[in-house]
Scaffold this motif. Structure first.
Motif, PDB file in Angstrom:
ATOM      1  N   SER A  25       0.942  -1.593   0.324  1.00 40.68           N
ATOM      2  CA  SER A  25       0.027  -0.007   0.253  1.00 40.68           C
ATOM      3  C   SER A  25       1.064   1.443   0.588  1.00 40.68           C
ATOM      4  CB  SER A  25      -1.167  -0.122   1.336  1.00 40.68           C
ATOM      5  OG  SER A  25      -0.391  -0.171   2.563  1.00 40.68           O
ATOM      6  N   ARG A  26       1.918   1.343   0.716  1.00 46.22           N
ATOM      7  CA  ARG A  26       2.845   2.322   0.714  1.00 46.22           C
ATOM      8  C   ARG A  26       3.298   2.436  -0.746  1.00 46.22           C
ATOM      9  NH1 ARG A  26       6.744   2.920   6.573  1.00 46.22           N
ATOM     10  NH2 ARG A  26       6.768   4.407   5.756  1.00 46.22           N
ATOM     11  N   ALA A  27       3.985   1.057  -1.481  1.00 39.34           N
ATOM     12  CA  ALA A  27       4.084   1.681  -2.437  1.00 39.34           C
ATOM     13  C   ALA A  27       3.286   2.283  -3.731  1.00 39.34           C
ATOM     14  CB  ALA A  27       4.954   0.555  -3.052  1.00 39.34           C
ATOM     15  N   PHE A  28       2.012   1.692  -3.983  1.00 39.55           N
ATOM     16  CA  PHE A  28       1.397   2.765  -4.622  1.00 39.55           C
ATOM     17  C   PHE A  28       0.712   3.806  -4.382  1.00 39.55           C
ATOM     18  CE2 PHE A  28       0.226  -1.892  -5.686  1.00 39.55           C
ATOM     19  CZ  PHE A  28       0.053  -1.800  -6.692  1.00 39.55           C
ATOM     20  N   ALA A  29       0.506   4.337  -2.799  1.00 34.09           N
ATOM     21  CA  ALA A  29       0.558   5.747  -2.809  1.00 34.09           C
ATOM     22  C   ALA A  29       1.824   6.498  -2.937  1.00 34.09           C
ATOM     23  CB  ALA A  29       0.579   5.556  -1.187  1.00 34.09           C
ATOM     24  N   PHE A  30       3.058   6.174  -3.122  1.00 39.85           N
ATOM     25  CA  PHE A  30       4.454   6.089  -3.794  1.00 39.85           C
ATOM     26  C   PHE A  30       4.635   6.827  -4.692  1.00 39.85           C
ATOM     27  CE2 PHE A  30       8.322   6.079  -4.842  1.00 39.85           C
ATOM     28  CZ  PHE A  30       9.212   7.187  -4.709  1.00 39.85           C
ATOM     29  N   MET A 101      -5.141   5.824  -0.777  1.00 40.80           N
ATOM     30  CA  MET A 101      -4.805   4.243  -0.726  1.00 40.80           C
ATOM     31  C   MET A 101      -4.863   4.470   0.652  1.00 40.80           C
ATOM     32  SD  MET A 101      -3.604   2.910  -3.033  1.00 40.80           S
ATOM     33  CE  MET A 101      -3.198   1.239  -2.165  1.00 40.80           C
ATOM     34  N   GLY A 102      -5.603   5.325   1.588  1.00 34.26           N
ATOM     35  CA  GLY A 102      -6.736   4.478   2.848  1.00 34.26           C
ATOM     36  C   GLY A 102      -5.645   5.123   4.278  1.00 34.26           C
ATOM     37  N   ILE A 103      -4.632   5.163   3.226  1.00 37.48           N
ATOM     38  CA  ILE A 103      -3.701   5.477   4.759  1.00 37.48           C
ATOM     39  C   ILE A 103      -3.143   6.281   4.949  1.00 37.48           C
ATOM     40  CG2 ILE A 103      -2.844   3.211   4.324  1.00 37.48           C
ATOM     41  CD1 ILE A 103      -0.014   4.126   2.500  1.00 37.48           C
ATOM     42  N   ARG A 104      -2.090   6.349   6.627  1.00 37.45           N
ATOM     43  CA  ARG A 104      -2.015   7.731   6.790  1.00 37.45           C
ATOM     44  C   ARG A 104      -0.915   8.256   7.548  1.00 37.45           C
ATOM     45  NH1 ARG A 104      -5.985  10.482  11.285  1.00 37.45           N
ATOM     46  NH2 ARG A 104      -4.109  12.459  11.261  1.00 37.45           N
TER      47      ARG A 104
END
Length: 267
Positions: A25-30, A101-104
């Protein structure tokens, strides 16, 4: 790895449980963030190209300068670093990609990201990006038990999934009241010392108040408002004396909005 959780104990002895955001998820957000930065860089380069091309036609009159190129290089660096720093601090730990991505990003103690943490976290991003394409950062995230890159380790931050945006039926009534009053969380400014005085217990108290005060008879509503205001407002440096019942209610609703973003997670 995407389903791993971390438990955080607050000073009020309340245990919070967050779902950690993993490498995927962090990679897609990046990638989303980098596409945005790439498009911005292309626009900037095109502007510089037009300026430099124009200089070729008028250099006999105005001379020729490489200053636009130097300025563009500086702006590209500021955009690449400042984008993450500004978005994560001013948007509650969310860049556009993270929001998608729904993360923070939050503090490891469960609190919102501070200015210093955001600065340190994104300054170390330069090291995490080594040797190419954030290879070092991805390796550390993959092997770290809390999916931290080097910037997270130094700044004391973690990346978690956000709470689902679903609201209960009672909350919709509260949202309508907040909208009717034209309240925005930005209307309530709280100093850093005041933020540190607000924890999970204060959030639970103002949340219960927000969901109950509209249902109470006016006398009980007034008493409850004065009681809650007397507990919470001094913690953020607001003197409730002399304030009308309506202003007290609105101030508590603003506090509800501020604390909701910090404490309402999918636990």
């Amino acid at each position: 790895m995407e389903k791993e959780h971390v438990e955080i104990k607050t000073p009020e002895f309340v245990t919070l449980r967050f779902q950690l955001a993993g490498l995927g998820s962090r990679a897609f957000a990046f990638i989303i963030d980098q596409l945005i930065l790439m498009m911005s860089a292309i626009v900037l380069i095109l502007i510089v190209y037009v300026i430099m091309f124009g200089q070729l036609h008028y250099r006999d009159y105005f001379g020729f300068s490489y200053m636009p190129i130097a300025i563009a290089i500086i702006l590209l660096f500021v955009m690449q670093w400042g984008y993450y720093f500004a978005y994560e601090y001013f948007s509650g730990g969310r860049t556009i990609g993270k929001k998608w991505m729904g993360i923070r990003v939050i503090q490891e103690n469960g609190h919102s990201l501070t200015l210093l943490s955001s600065f340190i976290r994104n300054l170390i991003r330069i090291i995490d990006s080594l040797p190419v394409s954030y290879l070092l950062g991805m390796i550390i995230i993959f092997f770290h038990p809390k999916h931290k890159r080097l910037g997270d380790i130094v700044a004391g931050t973690i990346v978690v999934y956000e709470k689902s945006k679903k609201r209960k039926k009672k909350a919709s009534t509260l949202e309508k009241e907040i909208e009717r009053r034209g309240l925005l969380k930005e209307n309530l400014m709280i100093e850093d010392w005041g933020k540190n005085a607000l924890g999970m217990e204060e959030w639970k108290l103002v949340k219960v108040y927000g969901h109950r005060f509209l249902e109470l008879p006016m006398l009980e509503r007034k008493q409850l408002t004065e009681q809650i205001a007397g507990i919470l407002l001094p913690k953020i440096g607001i003197d409730a004396e002399g304030m009308s019942d309506y202003d007290l209610e609105s101030t508590l609703l603003l506090l509800y909005l501020r604390l909701r973003d910090e404490w309402e997670y999918e636990l």
